[in-house]
Motif scaffolding. Structure first.
Motif, mmCIF file in Angstrom:
data_model
loop_
_atom_site.group_PDB
_atom_site.id
_atom_site.type_symbol
_atom_site.label_atom_id
_atom_site.label_comp_id
_atom_site.label_asym_id
_atom_site.label_seq_id
_atom_site.Cartn_x
_atom_site.Cartn_y
_atom_site.Cartn_z
ATOM 1 N N VAL A 209 0.834 -0.744 -0.273
ATOM 2 C CA VAL A 209 -0.168 0.060 -0.240
ATOM 3 C C VAL A 209 1.153 0.840 -0.520
ATOM 4 O O VAL A 209 1.419 1.189 0.682
ATOM 5 N N HIS A 210 0.350 2.059 -0.719
ATOM 6 C CA HIS A 210 1.425 3.200 -0.742
ATOM 7 C C HIS A 210 0.751 4.650 -0.900
ATOM 8 O O HIS A 210 -0.485 4.393 -0.688
ATOM 9 N N SER A 211 1.118 5.560 -0.153
ATOM 10 C CA SER A 211 0.333 6.884 -0.006
ATOM 11 C C SER A 211 1.304 8.333 -0.439
ATOM 12 O O SER A 211 1.723 8.221 -1.389
ATOM 13 N N ALA A 212 2.063 8.707 0.323
ATOM 14 C CA ALA A 212 2.895 10.028 -0.097
ATOM 15 C C ALA A 212 4.160 10.125 -0.801
ATOM 16 O O ALA A 212 4.533 8.387 -0.975
ATOM 17 N N ALA A 213 4.643 10.086 -1.083
ATOM 18 C CA ALA A 213 5.885 10.355 -1.873
ATOM 19 C C ALA A 213 7.182 9.828 -1.226
ATOM 20 O O ALA A 213 7.452 8.878 -1.445
ATOM 21 N N LYS A 214 6.785 10.487 0.207
ATOM 22 C CA LYS A 214 8.173 9.882 1.322
ATOM 23 C C LYS A 214 7.256 9.602 2.612
ATOM 24 O O LYS A 214 6.104 10.254 2.692
ATOM 25 N N ASP A 215 8.371 9.491 3.258
ATOM 26 C CA ASP A 215 8.096 9.585 4.922
ATOM 27 C C ASP A 215 7.971 10.342 5.863
ATOM 28 O O ASP A 215 8.453 11.242 4.417
ATOM 29 N N LEU A 216 6.499 11.365 6.080
ATOM 30 C CA LEU A 216 6.706 11.906 6.561
ATOM 31 C C LEU A 216 6.836 12.796 8.575
ATOM 32 O O LEU A 216 6.173 11.211 8.970
ATOM 33 N N HIS A 217 6.845 13.342 8.724
ATOM 34 C CA HIS A 217 6.539 13.342 9.645
ATOM 35 C C HIS A 217 5.812 13.244 10.637
ATOM 36 O O HIS A 217 4.566 14.055 10.382
ATOM 37 N N SER A 218 5.214 12.338 11.945
ATOM 38 C CA SER A 218 3.540 12.281 12.282
ATOM 39 C C SER A 218 3.338 13.165 13.181
ATOM 40 O O SER A 218 1.792 13.710 13.566
ATOM 41 N N GLY A 219 4.486 14.395 14.161
ATOM 42 C CA GLY A 219 3.222 15.645 14.401
ATOM 43 C C GLY A 219 3.325 16.597 13.384
ATOM 44 O O GLY A 219 1.989 17.023 13.673
ATOM 45 N N ARG A 220 4.110 17.064 12.434
ATOM 46 C CA ARG A 220 3.150 17.487 12.171
ATOM 47 C C ARG A 220 1.862 17.059 10.869
ATOM 48 O O ARG A 220 0.881 17.876 10.747
ATOM 49 N N HIS A 221 2.178 15.810 10.545
ATOM 50 C CA HIS A 221 0.973 15.561 9.214
ATOM 51 C C HIS A 221 -0.013 14.268 9.663
ATOM 52 O O HIS A 221 -1.054 14.433 9.175
ATOM 53 N N GLY A 222 0.027 14.307 11.339
ATOM 54 C CA GLY A 222 -0.359 13.035 11.982
ATOM 55 C C GLY A 222 -1.790 13.191 11.748
ATOM 56 O O GLY A 222 -2.619 14.634 12.705
ATOM 57 N N ILE A 322 5.588 8.913 9.225
ATOM 58 C CA ILE A 322 3.623 8.378 8.961
ATOM 59 C C ILE A 322 4.710 7.621 8.062
ATOM 60 O O ILE A 322 5.281 8.217 6.890
ATOM 61 N N PRO A 323 4.838 6.507 7.688
ATOM 62 C CA PRO A 323 5.522 5.502 6.322
ATOM 63 C C PRO A 323 5.199 6.067 5.083
ATOM 64 O O PRO A 323 3.585 6.263 4.839
ATOM 65 N N GLU B 278 -0.748 16.895 -2.839
ATOM 66 C CA GLU B 278 0.400 16.959 -4.214
ATOM 67 C C GLU B 278 1.385 17.032 -3.425
ATOM 68 O O GLU B 278 2.603 16.945 -3.556
ATOM 69 N N GLY B 279 1.455 18.276 -2.366
ATOM 70 C CA GLY B 279 2.281 18.724 -1.912
ATOM 71 C C GLY B 279 3.608 17.353 -1.499
ATOM 72 O O GLY B 279 4.428 17.284 -1.135
ATOM 73 N N ILE B 280 2.875 15.705 -0.266
ATOM 74 C CA ILE B 280 3.218 15.237 0.024
ATOM 75 C C ILE B 280 3.242 13.962 -0.926
ATOM 76 O O ILE B 280 3.314 13.085 -0.380
ATOM 77 N N GLY B 281 2.503 14.423 -2.181
ATOM 78 C CA GLY B 281 3.080 13.223 -3.032
ATOM 79 C C GLY B 281 1.999 12.216 -2.944
ATOM 80 O O GLY B 281 2.046 10.969 -3.973
ATOM 81 N N ALA B 282 1.001 12.647 -2.380
ATOM 82 C CA ALA B 282 -0.237 11.218 -2.601
ATOM 83 C C ALA B 282 -1.248 11.460 -2.995
ATOM 84 O O ALA B 282 -1.804 12.789 -3.642
ATOM 85 N N PRO B 283 -2.196 10.459 -3.314
ATOM 86 C CA PRO B 283 -3.738 10.694 -3.795
ATOM 87 C C PRO B 283 -4.063 11.321 -2.940
ATOM 88 O O PRO B 283 -4.172 10.717 -2.436
ATOM 89 N N ALA B 284 -5.045 12.371 -3.297
ATOM 90 C CA ALA B 284 -5.876 12.767 -3.139
ATOM 91 C C ALA B 284 -7.042 12.012 -3.099
ATOM 92 O O ALA B 284 -7.645 11.252 -3.955
ATOM 93 N N PRO B 285 -8.000 11.526 -1.731
ATOM 94 C CA PRO B 285 -8.490 11.574 -1.161
ATOM 95 C C PRO B 285 -9.842 11.827 -1.802
ATOM 96 O O PRO B 285 -10.332 12.725 -2.124
ATOM 97 N N GLU B 286 -11.081 11.038 -2.337
ATOM 98 C CA GLU B 286 -12.074 11.804 -2.752
ATOM 99 C C GLU B 286 -13.449 11.278 -1.462
ATOM 100 O O GLU B 286 -13.143 9.470 -1.410
ATOM 101 N N PRO B 287 -14.258 11.865 -1.711
ATOM 102 C CA PRO B 287 -14.283 13.804 -1.586
ATOM 103 C C PRO B 287 -13.599 14.401 -0.732
ATOM 104 O O PRO B 287 -12.960 13.648 -0.372
ATOM 105 N N LEU B 288 -12.742 15.399 -1.772
ATOM 106 C CA LEU B 288 -11.591 16.174 -1.904
ATOM 107 C C LEU B 288 -12.125 16.218 0.202
ATOM 108 O O LEU B 288 -12.532 17.203 0.396
ATOM 109 N N PRO B 289 -11.656 16.545 1.278
ATOM 110 C CA PRO B 289 -11.663 17.046 2.393
ATOM 111 C C PRO B 289 -11.743 18.668 2.689
ATOM 112 O O PRO B 289 -10.704 19.354 1.686
#
Lengths: 465, 465
Positions: A209-222, A322-323, B278-289
């Protein structure tokens, strides 16, 4: 027993110390097929086997390229009119990790209590060396064999044999035979002689399962960013019912009822559920399942098993990340009637349909998989192996199924038109897919004698098949 | 601007090349606090900081032992009657893995496009070096500081600061101050000046599911043996509702409504949800929050996040093993009113109640955790930092909350009775908990000037608090 055979058995007993040294040398070669880091070990093990076959007196020994790791072939075919038998084994081994759980290093064979410990020694280097040594003893003693004997030794068995069927198809003429005898497989229990007449199939699928393009900080992005571990665990949790049955639509399609002879064997064996959980060191579930049901689940029911899961940080302490992806390795054991490709597709469809928005699902296949295998109950080779074990152990072996997969049965039937019997001297408690794999030297000795007798007996196969 | 200050700023600009070399030397030290393998790096980084403080002209510099990694202290307190300010930072860094995703090695600082790439450079080695260099420039130019300035630099911030509160309590007399200024923290966006007035708390818990005593072969045992990955994914999947809200009874106990000023700031910022994904490189969820909802979730709602999951085989290819255990690393971000220990206990109770029979659950804690923090809206130090940034950037900074946790705010309030303001020049997009962490050199330059001015302005603090 003929005088020839007695002399051969005496020679095998006299040679034991040297045979053990050879086995240790074989096991020092780290021939892990699943991991490209061990490529050199694979090549070295193939050369070891080829050299050993030549030294034993086999002709036309060759290391034959395939789409993956090579197969080793060779034969002694100077008995025109006599039956022809193909011996199968594999020189590759499972990965050794987790390394820290080995008492002695996996590729440094170590003797403790008449057991040799090493990765691959029980699966399949020890059992594979036995027929080579037994045939060599025959050739030294007698100058010939009573049958035509061929060898086919592969290097991808522990990776699901992705190129094996193509290799057998390409070599079909050279490998033509009346019977295949597999030196791979395992006796079911150390205290109960058995022959294997059926095995489950297998298919493998990685789920990522893929989500963001890179690992993210769980504080900022959680809270705002997708967490692929959260998506993955929800997806995986949907694959089974609460009782452990597979909940995937289409997974069970085509299943045919098991051979009643195997169910009779299960009923005859008083399988002790409490002792089973004690044996594997797991807390016994409550209520305790019936032993008969456990054995049916091992032998005759399909599974969807998680072999590994990973994603994000797995080191010491904490890492507030966040992986960007999370993955699981899945293998399914299949029963008669299930199609490996259809099972993979059913799982993929199940997961894709449940994938939450905001994630991407990737699946990775590892070869075509193997359907389940079942031997004809009247097979002559099967009766011979039962007879020899009965003579040597004083008790006629049961006919059992095995939960594990030996894909060769189906391949040899379809490509060579030959049945396959299993004549291996490893035992299924020898931790061959776990740390501290070992091989009982008592069974090494037993196997040498048994194979010497089997080579003698195989001449009666004439007209078989 | 006074002539003194202009000369100091000129000296800081002239020294830049040397400061960058020093920063690179600092970042070559692999001071990972979470992993005992980096113990030497921790010790070396503490010595680096202590040596740098001494060289800058601070007195009584000491490396003070704690229950874990040491803190570094020092001060210049020769301005009797002037305010006393404590500067906080940390010399430890996040683990560098996954190593293969770094473009240049994590502990070999590398310059690309006016950014320096290295583990820990943005969090917190770059921002921490700034006030030391600014104070040094003051002392060189002027022979004195306008205020009493103390430093407290810890080595366990990236491990949840398990021994920090005890160390501050033990050193309370030595650290007494009117205000704490943290060189840790981060500006929210590179294009929008901001000061942080609240942060979420955090607590961590590892969850381990055990079954058999050793890894098992999935062929032999598949169907009858327990699979801890299966149990773990079911347990973890139960921790959230489908919409991502935490589903643990007791988790939200005690939560108090957020400061309306922060909600007003959120409303004032036009947070773009599509640009965020887009910034985190993840597919945008639908519906967009809605963007506003995403920011509320980042700043003002608690999380239960999976930072890592592991168990069984994670190498190349397949390994047909049933793992003997599987584990997940969890951290929760907490909002005002949540008690870290009560949150951990609620999760543990939730999991234990759902653990299937046949498995054993183990939980591992990592320190006491930190409650959320919120600054008094009328704080004088806060207004000073806002003023300076407004002057330098031409735009008055917003007051924002942060999703990440800086536990020091609560510790300094309770142990020293002093408020904490954040004056850090890292930016929260600098990948500081991921591969390829970087620090903008433009902000390094900006920070040097800003800190030089802050040291000047702090003399007006007199009577504060």
């Amino acid at each position: 027993m003929s005088g020839d055979l007695a002399a051969i058995e005496a020679a095998l007993a006299a040679g034991e110390a040297g045979f053990i040294q050879e086995l240790m040398a074989f096991c020092r070669i780290p021939s892990v097929s699943a991991d490209p880091a061990y490529r050199d070990g694979i090549a070295e093990a193939a050369r070891f086997v080829a050299g050993r076959l030549e030294r034993a007196g086999f002709d036309d020994v060759a290391i034959v390229p395939t789409g993956g790791h090579p197969v080793v072939t060779g034969g002694w075919c100077r008995a025109p009119g006599a039956p022809t038998v193909l011996v199968y084994g594999h020189y590759d081994v499972q990965p050794p990790d987790p390394l820290e759980r080995w008492t002695s290093p996996p590729f440094e064979p170590t003797l403790r209590d008449d057991r040799l410990y090493a990765r691959g020694i029980s699966d399949d280097k020890g059992p594979l060396l036995i027929p080579i040594l037994a045939a060599e003893a025959w050739l030294r003693q007698h100058g010939s064999l009573p049958v035509n004997l061929k060898f086919l030794i592969e290097g991808e068995e522990e990776s699901g044999s992705p190129h094996f069927e193509a290799a057998v198809a390409a070599l079909a003429e050279e490998l033509a035979c009346d019977l295949v005898v597999s030196a791979d497989g395992a006796m079911w229990r150390a205290d109960l002689p058995s022959v294997t007449v059926a095995s489950r199939g297998m298919t493998a699928l990685d789920v990522i399962v893929h989500s963001a393009a890179k690992d993210l900080h769980s504080g900022r992005h959680g809270g705002s960013a997708p967490n692929p571990v959260r998506a993955l665990v929800r997806l995986l949790a949907s694959l089974h019912e609460e009782d452990g049955k597979v909940a995937v639509e289409g997974f069970h399609d085509g299943i045919v009822p098991p051979d009643p002879a195997i169910v009779e064997a299960i009923d005859a064996v008083d399988f002790d559920a409490r002792a089973y959980f004690e044996g594997i060191g797991a807390p016994a579930p409550e209520p305790l399942p019936a032993g008969r049901d456990l054995l049916i689940r091992q032998w005759l029911e399909p599974t969807l098993e998680f072999n590994g899961i990973s994603g994000g940080y797995a080191g010491a302490g904490t890492k507030t990340v966040i992986p960007s992806q999370a993955q699981a390795k899945i293998t399914c054991r299949l029963v008669a009637g299930q199609d490996p490709a259809a099972v993979r597709e059913a799982i993929r469809r199940h997961l894709q349909a449940r994938l939450p928005s905001g994630y991407r699902l990737e699946t990775v296949e590892h070869g075509p998989g193997s359907p389940a295998f079942a031997l004809d109950p009247d097979d002559r080779g099967l009766r011979m192996t039962q007879d020899i074990l009965g003579e040597l152990l004083g008790r006629r072996p049961l006919r059992v199924a095995m939960g594990a997969t030996i894909p060769i049965g189906a391949v040899f039937r379809s490509r060579l038109g030959a049945p396959t019997v299993f004549f291996s001297f490893s035992t299924s408690d020898e931790d061959y897919h776990a740390p501290n794999e070992f091989f009982r030297l008592a069974n090494f000795r037993l196997g040498l004698v048994a194979w010497a007798r089997l080579i003698d007996r195989l001449k009666e196969l004439k007209g078989h098949g």
